[in-house]
Write a protein that holds these residues in place. Structure first.
Motif, PDB file in Angstrom:
ATOM      1  N   ALA A 103       5.640  12.215  -3.108  1.00  0.00           N
ATOM      2  CA  ALA A 103       6.512  11.319  -2.345  1.00  0.00           C
ATOM      3  C   ALA A 103       6.584  11.728  -0.877  1.00  0.00           C
ATOM      4  CB  ALA A 103       7.905  11.327  -2.955  1.00  0.00           C
ATOM      5  N   ALA A 104       6.471  13.007  -0.618  1.00  0.00           N
ATOM      6  CA  ALA A 104       6.642  13.504   0.742  1.00  0.00           C
ATOM      7  C   ALA A 104       5.296  13.896   1.339  1.00  0.00           C
ATOM      8  CB  ALA A 104       7.578  14.714   0.739  1.00  0.00           C
ATOM      9  N   PHE A 105       4.989  13.285   2.459  1.00  0.00           N
ATOM     10  CA  PHE A 105       3.800  13.646   3.218  1.00  0.00           C
ATOM     11  C   PHE A 105       4.249  13.949   4.631  1.00  0.00           C
ATOM     12  CE2 PHE A 105       1.895  11.016  -0.111  1.00  0.00           C
ATOM     13  CZ  PHE A 105       0.773  11.756  -0.453  1.00  0.00           C
ATOM     14  N   SER A 106       3.812  15.068   5.168  1.00  0.00           N
ATOM     15  CA  SER A 106       4.099  15.344   6.572  1.00  0.00           C
ATOM     16  C   SER A 106       2.768  15.365   7.320  1.00  0.00           C
ATOM     17  CB  SER A 106       4.811  16.692   6.739  1.00  0.00           C
ATOM     18  OG  SER A 106       3.910  17.764   6.560  1.00  0.00           O
ATOM     19  N   PHE A 107       2.849  15.133   8.612  1.00  0.00           N
ATOM     20  CA  PHE A 107       1.649  15.072   9.434  1.00  0.00           C
ATOM     21  C   PHE A 107       0.868  16.386   9.358  1.00  0.00           C
ATOM     22  CE2 PHE A 107      -0.529  15.619  13.525  1.00  0.00           C
ATOM     23  CZ  PHE A 107      -1.352  14.509  13.502  1.00  0.00           C
ATOM     24  N   MET A 138       0.842  -1.174   0.000  1.00  0.00           N
ATOM     25  CA  MET A 138       0.000   0.000   0.000  1.00  0.00           C
ATOM     26  C   MET A 138       0.890   1.241   0.000  1.00  0.00           C
ATOM     27  SD  MET A 138      -2.847   1.234   2.807  1.00  0.00           S
ATOM     28  CE  MET A 138      -4.133   0.139   2.297  1.00  0.00           C
ATOM     29  N   SER A 139       0.597   2.167  -0.888  1.00  0.00           N
ATOM     30  CA  SER A 139       1.392   3.396  -0.960  1.00  0.00           C
ATOM     31  C   SER A 139       0.954   4.377   0.132  1.00  0.00           C
ATOM     32  CB  SER A 139       1.220   4.046  -2.334  1.00  0.00           C
ATOM     33  OG  SER A 139      -0.073   4.605  -2.451  1.00  0.00           O
ATOM     34  N   LYS A 140       1.787   5.390   0.358  1.00  0.00           N
ATOM     35  CA  LYS A 140       1.438   6.439   1.320  1.00  0.00           C
ATOM     36  C   LYS A 140       0.140   7.121   0.914  1.00  0.00           C
ATOM     37  CE  LYS A 140       6.235   7.595   2.351  1.00  0.00           C
ATOM     38  NZ  LYS A 140       7.259   8.629   2.227  1.00  0.00           N
ATOM     39  N   PHE A 141       0.025   7.401  -0.375  1.00  0.00           N
ATOM     40  CA  PHE A 141      -1.191   8.052  -0.876  1.00  0.00           C
ATOM     41  C   PHE A 141      -2.426   7.199  -0.585  1.00  0.00           C
ATOM     42  CE2 PHE A 141      -4.350   8.181  -4.287  1.00  0.00           C
ATOM     43  CZ  PHE A 141      -4.850   9.462  -4.090  1.00  0.00           C
ATOM     44  N   GLU A 142      -2.345   5.917  -0.878  1.00  0.00           N
ATOM     45  CA  GLU A 142      -3.490   5.030  -0.643  1.00  0.00           C
ATOM     46  C   GLU A 142      -3.846   4.989   0.842  1.00  0.00           C
ATOM     47  OE1 GLU A 142      -2.794   1.829  -4.255  1.00  0.00           O
ATOM     48  OE2 GLU A 142      -1.728   1.570  -2.363  1.00  0.00           O
ATOM     49  N   TYR A 143      -2.849   4.934   1.679  1.00  0.00           N
ATOM     50  CA  TYR A 143      -3.075   4.888   3.118  1.00  0.00           C
ATOM     51  C   TYR A 143      -3.770   6.163   3.594  1.00  0.00           C
ATOM     52  CZ  TYR A 143      -2.184   4.600   8.103  1.00  0.00           C
ATOM     53  OH  TYR A 143      -2.323   4.571   9.467  1.00  0.00           O
ATOM     54  N   LEU A 144      -3.250   7.315   3.200  1.00  0.00           N
ATOM     55  CA  LEU A 144      -3.801   8.588   3.670  1.00  0.00           C
ATOM     56  C   LEU A 144      -5.146   8.916   3.023  1.00  0.00           C
ATOM     57  CD1 LEU A 144      -0.512  10.684   3.733  1.00  0.00           C
ATOM     58  CD2 LEU A 144      -1.714   9.637   5.668  1.00  0.00           C
ATOM     59  N   SER A 145      -5.368   8.434   1.818  1.00  0.00           N
ATOM     60  CA  SER A 145      -6.619   8.756   1.134  1.00  0.00           C
ATOM     61  C   SER A 145      -7.822   8.052   1.757  1.00  0.00           C
ATOM     62  CB  SER A 145      -6.523   8.430  -0.354  1.00  0.00           C
ATOM     63  OG  SER A 145      -6.420   7.043  -0.559  1.00  0.00           O
ATOM     64  N   VAL A 146      -7.579   7.009   2.538  1.00  0.00           N
ATOM     65  CA  VAL A 146      -8.689   6.304   3.187  1.00  0.00           C
ATOM     66  C   VAL A 146      -9.423   7.237   4.143  1.00  0.00           C
ATOM     67  CG1 VAL A 146      -9.272   4.438   4.789  1.00  0.00           C
ATOM     68  CG2 VAL A 146      -7.671   4.018   2.928  1.00  0.00           C
ATOM     69  N   LEU A 147      -8.691   7.947   4.990  1.00  0.00           N
ATOM     70  CA  LEU A 147      -9.329   8.855   5.947  1.00  0.00           C
ATOM     71  C   LEU A 147     -10.058   9.979   5.224  1.00  0.00           C
ATOM     72  CD1 LEU A 147      -9.957   9.595   8.829  1.00  0.00           C
ATOM     73  CD2 LEU A 147      -7.750  10.773   8.964  1.00  0.00           C
ATOM     74  N   THR A 148      -9.442  10.526   4.198  1.00  0.00           N
ATOM     75  CA  THR A 148     -10.087  11.568   3.395  1.00  0.00           C
ATOM     76  C   THR A 148     -11.382  11.043   2.799  1.00  0.00           C
ATOM     77  OG1 THR A 148      -7.901  12.446   2.846  1.00  0.00           O
ATOM     78  CG2 THR A 148      -9.733  13.161   1.479  1.00  0.00           C
ATOM     79  N   SER A 149     -11.342   9.853   2.261  1.00  0.00           N
ATOM     80  CA  SER A 149     -12.530   9.254   1.644  1.00  0.00           C
ATOM     81  C   SER A 149     -13.633   9.003   2.663  1.00  0.00           C
ATOM     82  CB  SER A 149     -12.171   7.948   0.941  1.00  0.00           C
ATOM     83  OG  SER A 149     -11.268   8.204  -0.112  1.00  0.00           O
ATOM     84  N   ILE A 150     -13.271   8.616   3.873  1.00  0.00           N
ATOM     85  CA  ILE A 150     -14.272   8.392   4.922  1.00  0.00           C
ATOM     86  C   ILE A 150     -14.992   9.699   5.251  1.00  0.00           C
ATOM     87  CG2 ILE A 150     -14.568   7.852   7.382  1.00  0.00           C
ATOM     88  CD1 ILE A 150     -12.362   5.705   6.989  1.00  0.00           C
ATOM     89  N   ILE A 151     -14.233  10.765   5.434  1.00  0.00           N
ATOM     90  CA  ILE A 151     -14.847  12.056   5.771  1.00  0.00           C
ATOM     91  C   ILE A 151     -15.758  12.520   4.644  1.00  0.00           C
ATOM     92  CG2 ILE A 151     -14.379  14.491   6.259  1.00  0.00           C
ATOM     93  CD1 ILE A 151     -11.721  13.472   7.588  1.00  0.00           C
TER      94      ILE A 151
END
Length: 187
Positions: A67-71, A1-14
């Protein structure tokens, strides 16, 4: 799973929660049509918020190659769907079975919060884009977002139902044109 895929889950839920609220609210309005007086302003904003949720989700795909995601950059990005979710929740009253809902009174009562949240979304999107790209955009897209935010500030201050109706209709038409010009193709 890519970083984008991981982070997009929360965005998609909201975004999914906001869309679910709008769609279930529309279904409840149909069910309660004999007890709820129609309010065109609310209906226009419901349509615009549906499109805004879809547009935020659609544009999120542009971040897939990042490539770069920060909190903190992600928190800033999440502020956009959160703002639209909250506006999507405020646009409709609680549509329980017990009493009659007053769409116009609900809109007027929530107007400052509604427009404050809605107006913050394009400002946050500009800040997030500037943080991600290293510079603030200064194109037609940025001008539209700033215009929309400014218009939300004005709309938050004006109680006139006639103004609010034309404002909602104009915002819906402008947003449809905005999405049509900039986002018809997935990039």
């Amino acid at each position: 799973m890519s970083k984008f895929e991981y982070l997009s889950v929360l965005t998609s839920i909201i975004i999914g929660l906001a869309i679910a609220n709008l769609l279930s609210g529309a279904a409840r309005l149909i069910q309660l049509r004999h007890r709820v007086r129609p309010h065109a302003t609310t209906f226009c904003w419901m349509a615009m918020l549906f499109l805004a949720n879809m547009q935020i989700w659609w544009v999120a795909f542009e971040r897939r190659d990042s490539a770069a995601f920060s909190f903190f950059a992600f928190l800033l990005y999440l502020a956009m769907p959160i703002g639209v979710f909250l506006a999507s929740y405020l646009v409709l009253p609680d549509l329980g079975d017990e009493d009659q809902a007053d769409l116009a009174a609900n809109f007027d009562g929530n107007r400052p919060w509604f427009f404050g949240l809605l107006g913050s979304v394009p400002v946050v999107s500009l800040l997030e884009e500037g943080l991600r790209d290293g510079y603030l955009p200064h194109d037609t897209d940025a001008a539209f977002r700033l215009f929309f935010a400014g218009f939300c500030v004005v709309a938050a201050c004006i109680r006139s139902p006639r103004f609010q109706f034309w404002n909602a209709l104009l915002a819906l038409a402008c947003f449809v044109a905005y999405v049509g010009v900039l986002f018809l193709q997935l990039r």
